[in-house]
Design a protein around this motif. Structure first.
Motif, PDB file in Angstrom:
ATOM      1  N   ASP A  79      -7.291  57.731  64.259  1.00  0.00           N
ATOM      2  CA  ASP A  79      -8.230  57.784  63.023  1.00  0.00           C
ATOM      3  C   ASP A  79      -8.209  57.301  62.270  1.00  0.00           C
ATOM      4  OD1 ASP A  79      -9.274  60.227  65.669  1.00  0.00           O
ATOM      5  OD2 ASP A  79      -8.191  61.610  64.385  1.00  0.00           O
ATOM      6  N   GLN A  80      -7.312  57.312  61.100  1.00  0.00           N
ATOM      7  CA  GLN A  80      -7.109  57.064  60.065  1.00  0.00           C
ATOM      8  C   GLN A  80      -6.113  55.935  59.774  1.00  0.00           C
ATOM      9  OE1 GLN A  80      -9.712  58.086  57.969  1.00  0.00           O
ATOM     10  NE2 GLN A  80      -9.915  59.406  58.907  1.00  0.00           N
ATOM     11  N   ALA A  81      -6.302  55.075  58.959  1.00  0.00           N
ATOM     12  CA  ALA A  81      -5.493  53.850  58.425  1.00  0.00           C
ATOM     13  C   ALA A  81      -4.443  54.016  57.746  1.00  0.00           C
ATOM     14  CB  ALA A  81      -6.260  53.094  58.639  1.00  0.00           C
ATOM     15  N   ILE A  82      -3.189  54.664  57.695  1.00  0.00           N
ATOM     16  CA  ILE A  82      -2.781  55.174  56.260  1.00  0.00           C
ATOM     17  C   ILE A  82      -1.730  53.786  55.468  1.00  0.00           C
ATOM     18  CG2 ILE A  82      -2.248  56.859  57.196  1.00  0.00           C
ATOM     19  CD1 ILE A  82       0.457  57.382  58.709  1.00  0.00           C
ATOM     20  N   GLY A  83      -1.401  52.346  56.532  1.00  0.00           N
ATOM     21  CA  GLY A  83      -0.819  51.654  56.009  1.00  0.00           C
ATOM     22  C   GLY A  83      -0.750  50.365  57.094  1.00  0.00           C
ATOM     23  N   VAL A  84       0.113  49.199  56.472  1.00  0.00           N
ATOM     24  CA  VAL A  84       0.273  47.987  57.149  1.00  0.00           C
ATOM     25  C   VAL A  84       2.094  47.775  56.954  1.00  0.00           C
ATOM     26  CG1 VAL A  84      -0.068  45.658  57.602  1.00  0.00           C
ATOM     27  CG2 VAL A  84      -1.999  47.356  56.720  1.00  0.00           C
ATOM     28  N   GLY A  85       2.444  47.791  57.797  1.00  0.00           N
ATOM     29  CA  GLY A  85       4.137  47.593  57.958  1.00  0.00           C
ATOM     30  C   GLY A  85       4.791  46.097  57.260  1.00  0.00           C
ATOM     31  N   ASP A  86       5.547  46.563  56.160  1.00  0.00           N
ATOM     32  CA  ASP A  86       6.218  44.868  55.505  1.00  0.00           C
ATOM     33  C   ASP A  86       7.384  44.759  56.054  1.00  0.00           C
ATOM     34  OD1 ASP A  86       7.081  46.704  53.973  1.00  0.00           O
ATOM     35  OD2 ASP A  86       6.583  46.572  52.254  1.00  0.00           O
ATOM     36  N   GLY A  87       7.959  45.300  57.279  1.00  0.00           N
ATOM     37  CA  GLY A  87       9.353  45.099  57.687  1.00  0.00           C
ATOM     38  C   GLY A  87      10.590  45.669  57.216  1.00  0.00           C
ATOM     39  N   VAL A  88       9.816  46.370  55.564  1.00  0.00           N
ATOM     40  CA  VAL A  88      10.939  47.462  54.443  1.00  0.00           C
ATOM     41  C   VAL A  88      10.284  48.359  54.393  1.00  0.00           C
ATOM     42  CG1 VAL A  88      11.674  47.441  52.049  1.00  0.00           C
ATOM     43  CG2 VAL A  88      10.886  44.267  53.516  1.00  0.00           C
ATOM     44  N   THR A  89       9.594  48.872  53.821  1.00  0.00           N
ATOM     45  CA  THR A  89       8.502  50.180  53.379  1.00  0.00           C
ATOM     46  C   THR A  89       9.453  50.845  55.023  1.00  0.00           C
ATOM     47  OG1 THR A  89       7.158  49.409  52.232  1.00  0.00           O
ATOM     48  CG2 THR A  89       6.612  51.381  52.948  1.00  0.00           C
ATOM     49  N   VAL A  96       7.432  63.794  60.292  1.00  0.00           N
ATOM     50  CA  VAL A  96       6.109  64.170  59.269  1.00  0.00           C
ATOM     51  C   VAL A  96       6.969  65.026  58.909  1.00  0.00           C
ATOM     52  CG1 VAL A  96       4.171  64.529  59.164  1.00  0.00           C
ATOM     53  CG2 VAL A  96       4.732  63.180  60.922  1.00  0.00           C
ATOM     54  N   ASP A  97       6.841  64.794  57.121  1.00  0.00           N
ATOM     55  CA  ASP A  97       7.442  66.173  56.966  1.00  0.00           C
ATOM     56  C   ASP A  97       5.788  66.915  55.697  1.00  0.00           C
ATOM     57  OD1 ASP A  97       7.542  68.272  53.952  1.00  0.00           O
ATOM     58  OD2 ASP A  97       8.496  66.579  53.577  1.00  0.00           O
ATOM     59  N   PRO A  98       5.537  68.546  57.000  1.00  0.00           N
ATOM     60  CA  PRO A  98       4.261  68.947  56.935  1.00  0.00           C
ATOM     61  C   PRO A  98       4.228  69.047  55.033  1.00  0.00           C
ATOM     62  CG  PRO A  98       6.184  70.736  57.863  1.00  0.00           C
ATOM     63  CD  PRO A  98       6.590  69.287  57.727  1.00  0.00           C
ATOM     64  N   ALA A  99       5.100  69.543  54.257  1.00  0.00           N
ATOM     65  CA  ALA A  99       4.708  70.191  53.250  1.00  0.00           C
ATOM     66  C   ALA A  99       4.166  69.081  52.633  1.00  0.00           C
ATOM     67  CB  ALA A  99       5.901  70.277  52.395  1.00  0.00           C
ATOM     68  N   THR A 100       3.888  67.668  52.345  1.00  0.00           N
ATOM     69  CA  THR A 100       4.001  66.525  51.684  1.00  0.00           C
ATOM     70  C   THR A 100       2.854  65.563  52.236  1.00  0.00           C
ATOM     71  OG1 THR A 100       5.868  65.077  52.342  1.00  0.00           O
ATOM     72  CG2 THR A 100       6.355  66.361  50.022  1.00  0.00           C
ATOM     73  N   GLY A 101       3.033  65.374  53.211  1.00  0.00           N
ATOM     74  CA  GLY A 101       2.448  64.648  53.983  1.00  0.00           C
ATOM     75  C   GLY A 101       3.022  62.870  54.373  1.00  0.00           C
ATOM     76  N   ILE A 102       4.446  63.334  54.224  1.00  0.00           N
ATOM     77  CA  ILE A 102       4.562  61.640  54.352  1.00  0.00           C
ATOM     78  C   ILE A 102       5.212  61.660  55.273  1.00  0.00           C
ATOM     79  CG2 ILE A 102       6.672  60.547  52.956  1.00  0.00           C
ATOM     80  CD1 ILE A 102       3.905  60.429  51.159  1.00  0.00           C
ATOM     81  N   VAL A 103       4.975  60.573  56.368  1.00  0.00           N
ATOM     82  CA  VAL A 103       5.365  60.228  57.752  1.00  0.00           C
ATOM     83  C   VAL A 103       6.432  58.662  56.900  1.00  0.00           C
ATOM     84  CG1 VAL A 103       4.985  58.856  59.747  1.00  0.00           C
ATOM     85  CG2 VAL A 103       3.538  60.004  58.152  1.00  0.00           C
ATOM     86  N   ALA A 104       7.803  59.131  57.833  1.00  0.00           N
ATOM     87  CA  ALA A 104       9.125  58.252  57.256  1.00  0.00           C
ATOM     88  C   ALA A 104       9.341  58.063  58.363  1.00  0.00           C
ATOM     89  CB  ALA A 104      10.044  59.599  56.517  1.00  0.00           C
ATOM     90  N   PHE A 105       9.552  56.846  58.744  1.00  0.00           N
ATOM     91  CA  PHE A 105      10.417  56.295  59.750  1.00  0.00           C
ATOM     92  C   PHE A 105      11.773  56.022  59.945  1.00  0.00           C
ATOM     93  CE2 PHE A 105       5.458  55.066  60.539  1.00  0.00           C
ATOM     94  CZ  PHE A 105       4.992  54.616  61.428  1.00  0.00           C
ATOM     95  N   ALA A 106      12.436  56.235  60.780  1.00  0.00           N
ATOM     96  CA  ALA A 106      13.726  55.870  60.994  1.00  0.00           C
ATOM     97  C   ALA A 106      13.874  54.347  60.244  1.00  0.00           C
ATOM     98  CB  ALA A 106      14.525  56.251  62.515  1.00  0.00           C
ATOM     99  N   ALA A 107      12.925  53.208  61.156  1.00  0.00           N
ATOM    100  CA  ALA A 107      13.409  51.546  60.689  1.00  0.00           C
ATOM    101  C   ALA A 107      12.211  51.529  60.680  1.00  0.00           C
ATOM    102  CB  ALA A 107      13.223  50.737  62.431  1.00  0.00           C
ATOM    103  N   PRO A 108      11.786  50.999  59.393  1.00  0.00           N
ATOM    104  CA  PRO A 108      10.398  49.786  58.490  1.00  0.00           C
ATOM    105  C   PRO A 108       9.464  49.097  59.933  1.00  0.00           C
ATOM    106  CG  PRO A 108      12.233  48.373  58.441  1.00  0.00           C
ATOM    107  CD  PRO A 108      12.655  50.127  59.188  1.00  0.00           C
TER     108      PRO A 108
END
Length: 213
Positions: A102-112, A155-167
């Protein structure tokens, strides 16, 4: 004596009341008319602020009691809470079901490794990008380069931040789909309830205003 109060509660305003609520986004625009007849228009804030009146969603005394209980539990204005906008509560078009694309939230850079959920209104460079801080955690779906992923991220439901284990790999498109709530608070210190007036058809005003959690 003052009392320390929680600034935000993850509790959700009663759903059966919120789906009958009126309101929507508000923009503050300063307009100056020049001597030439042209206008200079300037928006005071980058993001709109949503205002609602939950009084229009109260259909029964049971609804009033539920709102009264919720108001007291939040101590009135001090504590923010989740509210389900009756018209705008999904990442997809109205009436559809969220998908991981549905929604684009970013593009990987190998670090983030962390990306924030957003929702776009409009197309291209003129689109408004709205931060989504209160997703319904169990509804969030994430895809990397078009393939949905279910492991290796949280996904943190309190902040809306998606965190990947590896970039994600450089150039990989990260997309998301989700249901979400609006962070709001009561915009009043007193909830005025008149049972006799309510039975006669008078519905109390229950103003809510969006906050930044």
């Amino acid at each position: 004596m003052t009392m320390a109060i929680e600034a935000f509660s993850e509790a959700r305003f009663p759903l059966r009341v919120s789906f009958g609520t009126s309101g929507g986004p508000e923009r503050r625009t300063e307009i100056v008319r020049l001597s030439t007849g042209f206008e200079h228009r300037n928006q005071r804030h980058r993001h709109s602020v949503r205002r609602y009146d939950a009084g229009s969603g109260v259909r029964s005394l049971a609804d009033l009691v539920a709102v009264l209980d919720f108001f007291e539990a939040r101590r009135g204005r001090p504590t923010g809470f989740r509210f389900r906008d009756p018209l705008d509560w999904r990442s997809c078009a109205y009436g559809g079901s969220p998908s991981a694309l549905d929604q684009a939230i970013g593009v990987g850079d190998g670090v983030t490794t962390e990306f924030a959920l957003v929702k776009r209104y409009g197309l291209g460079t003129e689109a408004y990008v709205r931060p989504i801080a209160k997703p319904a955690g169990d509804t969030v779906r994430i895809a990397v380069d078009g393939s949905e992923v279910a492991v290796g991220m949280a996904v943190d439901p309190a902040t809306g931040i998606v965190a990947f284990a590896a970039p994600p790999a450089e150039g990989a498109a990260i997309t998301a789909g989700y249901d979400f709530d609006v962070p709001v608070r009561f915009d009043m210190d007193q909830l005025t309830v008149n049972v006799a007036a309510f039975e006669a058809g008078e519905i109390p005003s229950i103003p809510l205003i969006e906050v930044r959690p």
